[in-house]
Write a protein that holds these residues in place. Structure first.
Motif, PDB file in Angstrom:
ATOM      1  N   UNK A  44       3.331 -12.462  -5.295  1.00 16.85           N
ATOM      2  CA  UNK A  44       2.700 -12.529  -4.178  1.00 16.85           C
ATOM      3  C   UNK A  44       2.266 -10.926  -3.436  1.00 16.85           C
ATOM      4  N   UNK A  45       3.070 -10.208  -3.372  1.00 13.52           N
ATOM      5  CA  UNK A  45       3.042  -8.781  -3.023  1.00 13.52           C
ATOM      6  C   UNK A  45       2.019  -8.138  -3.980  1.00 13.52           C
ATOM      7  N   UNK A  46       1.773  -8.301  -5.026  1.00 13.94           N
ATOM      8  CA  UNK A  46       0.827  -7.905  -5.962  1.00 13.94           C
ATOM      9  C   UNK A  46      -0.505  -8.297  -5.631  1.00 13.94           C
ATOM     10  N   UNK A  47      -0.774  -9.777  -5.341  1.00 15.22           N
ATOM     11  CA  UNK A  47      -2.003 -10.410  -4.866  1.00 15.22           C
ATOM     12  C   UNK A  47      -2.207  -9.846  -3.754  1.00 15.22           C
ATOM     13  N   UNK A  48      -1.381  -9.731  -2.629  1.00 16.64           N
ATOM     14  CA  UNK A  48      -1.654  -9.127  -1.252  1.00 16.64           C
ATOM     15  C   UNK A  48      -2.125  -7.741  -1.484  1.00 16.64           C
ATOM     16  N   UNK A  49      -1.487  -7.008  -2.346  1.00 15.59           N
ATOM     17  CA  UNK A  49      -1.878  -5.456  -2.152  1.00 15.59           C
ATOM     18  C   UNK A  49      -3.268  -5.391  -2.969  1.00 15.59           C
ATOM     19  N   UNK A  50      -3.745  -6.363  -3.782  1.00 17.60           N
ATOM     20  CA  UNK A  50      -5.034  -6.320  -4.414  1.00 17.60           C
ATOM     21  C   UNK A  50      -6.060  -6.566  -3.329  1.00 17.60           C
ATOM     22  N   UNK A  51      -5.731  -7.507  -2.451  1.00 16.69           N
ATOM     23  CA  UNK A  51      -6.550  -8.152  -1.314  1.00 16.69           C
ATOM     24  C   UNK A  51      -6.549  -6.937  -0.494  1.00 16.69           C
ATOM     25  N   UNK A  52      -5.842  -6.148  -0.138  1.00 13.01           N
ATOM     26  CA  UNK A  52      -5.604  -4.916   0.991  1.00 13.01           C
ATOM     27  C   UNK A  52      -6.685  -4.052   0.454  1.00 13.01           C
ATOM     28  N   UNK A  53      -6.379  -3.782  -0.910  1.00 14.56           N
ATOM     29  CA  UNK A  53      -7.323  -2.798  -1.665  1.00 14.56           C
ATOM     30  C   UNK A  53      -8.946  -3.023  -1.566  1.00 14.56           C
ATOM     31  N   UNK A  54      -8.925  -4.418  -1.780  1.00 14.59           N
ATOM     32  CA  UNK A  54     -10.683  -4.795  -1.533  1.00 14.59           C
ATOM     33  C   UNK A  54     -11.197  -4.876  -0.420  1.00 14.59           C
ATOM     34  N   UNK A  55     -10.241  -4.870   0.528  1.00 14.85           N
ATOM     35  CA  UNK A  55     -10.862  -5.039   2.056  1.00 14.85           C
ATOM     36  C   UNK A  55     -11.021  -3.320   2.164  1.00 14.85           C
ATOM     37  N   UNK A  56     -10.283  -2.523   1.914  1.00 15.00           N
ATOM     38  CA  UNK A  56     -10.369  -1.188   2.073  1.00 15.00           C
ATOM     39  C   UNK A  56     -11.900  -0.866   1.408  1.00 15.00           C
ATOM     40  N   UNK A  57     -12.203  -1.153   0.212  1.00 16.64           N
ATOM     41  CA  UNK A  57     -13.230  -0.937  -0.347  1.00 16.64           C
ATOM     42  C   UNK A  57     -14.382  -1.455   0.580  1.00 16.64           C
ATOM     43  N   UNK A  58     -14.389  -2.744   0.995  1.00 18.26           N
ATOM     44  CA  UNK A  58     -15.342  -3.498   1.533  1.00 18.26           C
ATOM     45  C   UNK A  58     -15.635  -2.657   2.697  1.00 18.26           C
ATOM     46  N   UNK A  59     -14.687  -2.342   3.766  1.00 16.53           N
ATOM     47  CA  UNK A  59     -14.871  -1.361   4.836  1.00 16.53           C
ATOM     48  C   UNK A  59     -15.312  -0.208   4.563  1.00 16.53           C
ATOM     49  N   UNK A  71     -14.491   5.644  12.913  1.00 16.10           N
ATOM     50  CA  UNK A  71     -13.206   5.134  14.034  1.00 16.10           C
ATOM     51  C   UNK A  71     -12.974   3.804  13.656  1.00 16.10           C
ATOM     52  N   UNK A  72     -13.928   2.951  13.646  1.00 15.27           N
ATOM     53  CA  UNK A  72     -13.842   1.362  13.626  1.00 15.27           C
ATOM     54  C   UNK A  72     -13.283   1.116  12.363  1.00 15.27           C
ATOM     55  N   UNK A  73     -13.751   1.597  11.391  1.00 17.85           N
ATOM     56  CA  UNK A  73     -13.003   1.373  10.107  1.00 17.85           C
ATOM     57  C   UNK A  73     -11.697   1.689   9.980  1.00 17.85           C
ATOM     58  N   UNK A  74     -11.315   2.903  10.420  1.00 13.20           N
ATOM     59  CA  UNK A  74      -9.873   3.495  10.420  1.00 13.20           C
ATOM     60  C   UNK A  74      -8.996   2.363  11.224  1.00 13.20           C
ATOM     61  N   UNK A  75      -9.401   2.037  12.428  1.00 12.48           N
ATOM     62  CA  UNK A  75      -8.859   0.912  13.108  1.00 12.48           C
ATOM     63  C   UNK A  75      -8.592  -0.510  12.424  1.00 12.48           C
ATOM     64  N   UNK A  76      -9.747  -0.879  11.559  1.00 11.10           N
ATOM     65  CA  UNK A  76      -9.803  -2.072  10.826  1.00 11.10           C
ATOM     66  C   UNK A  76      -8.664  -2.094   9.572  1.00 11.10           C
ATOM     67  N   UNK A  77      -8.922  -0.972   8.921  1.00  9.50           N
ATOM     68  CA  UNK A  77      -7.867  -0.621   7.859  1.00  9.50           C
ATOM     69  C   UNK A  77      -6.220  -0.427   8.213  1.00  9.50           C
ATOM     70  N   UNK A  78      -6.267  -0.138   9.604  1.00 12.87           N
ATOM     71  CA  UNK A  78      -4.782   0.220   9.983  1.00 12.87           C
ATOM     72  C   UNK A  78      -4.268  -1.261  10.557  1.00 12.87           C
ATOM     73  N   UNK A  79      -5.324  -1.988  10.981  1.00 22.47           N
ATOM     74  CA  UNK A  79      -4.816  -3.381  11.181  1.00 22.47           C
ATOM     75  C   UNK A  79      -4.225  -4.257  10.023  1.00 22.47           C
ATOM     76  N   UNK A  80      -5.073  -4.187   8.911  1.00 18.11           N
ATOM     77  CA  UNK A  80      -4.859  -4.660   7.821  1.00 18.11           C
ATOM     78  C   UNK A  80      -3.479  -4.134   7.084  1.00 18.11           C
ATOM     79  N   UNK A  81      -3.376  -2.958   7.217  1.00 18.05           N
ATOM     80  CA  UNK A  81      -1.961  -2.274   6.758  1.00 18.05           C
ATOM     81  C   UNK A  81      -0.905  -3.100   7.616  1.00 18.05           C
TER      82      UNK A  81
END
Length: 106
Positions: A44-59, A71-81
């Motif tokens: 599950x951690x592996x899948x969640x990390x992949x999802x996090x990486x994909x979200x970062x690429x999308x942002x 600034x908005x992107x940094x805030x969103x990435x921080x929230x995802x992390x």
């Protein structure tokens, strides 16, 4: 006057019938949490990390195309992390659904 009395009586009876409906009691049932094995947690951690990486690429793409500021992107990435860390702390359990019926929105 008779019509009004019949309508009120019908409305009250329909209300009382819905109180015992199984769907109304379904929301009150508490969901049980499952204890994952270490192998399941790592998967599950592996899948969640992949999802996090994909979200970062999308942002990053949104920033590149001008739809978001840096600034908005940094805030969103921080929230995802933060969300990922919270999931990790809670052993990747799905948080329980909180019904919105108790809130008074005005």
């Amino acid at each position: 006057m008779k019509k009004f009395f019949v309508i009120c009586l019908t409305a009250c009876s329909l209300f009382l019938v819905n109180l015992n409906h199984p769907a109304a009691q379904e929301n009150k049932a508490k969901t049980e949490s499952v204890q994952f094995t270490d192998a399941q947690k790592s998967e599950i951690a592996k899948i969640q990390k992949q999802i996090l990486a994909d979200k970062k690429i999308l942002i990053e793409k949104y920033v590149e195309y001008g739809a978001l500021s840096k600034e908005e992107a940094d805030k969103m990435v921080s929230h995802f992390e933060k969300h990922y860390k919270m999931m990790e702390e809670h052993n990747f359990q799905i948080p329980p659904h909180r019904p919105h019926t108790g809130h008074m929105h005005k």
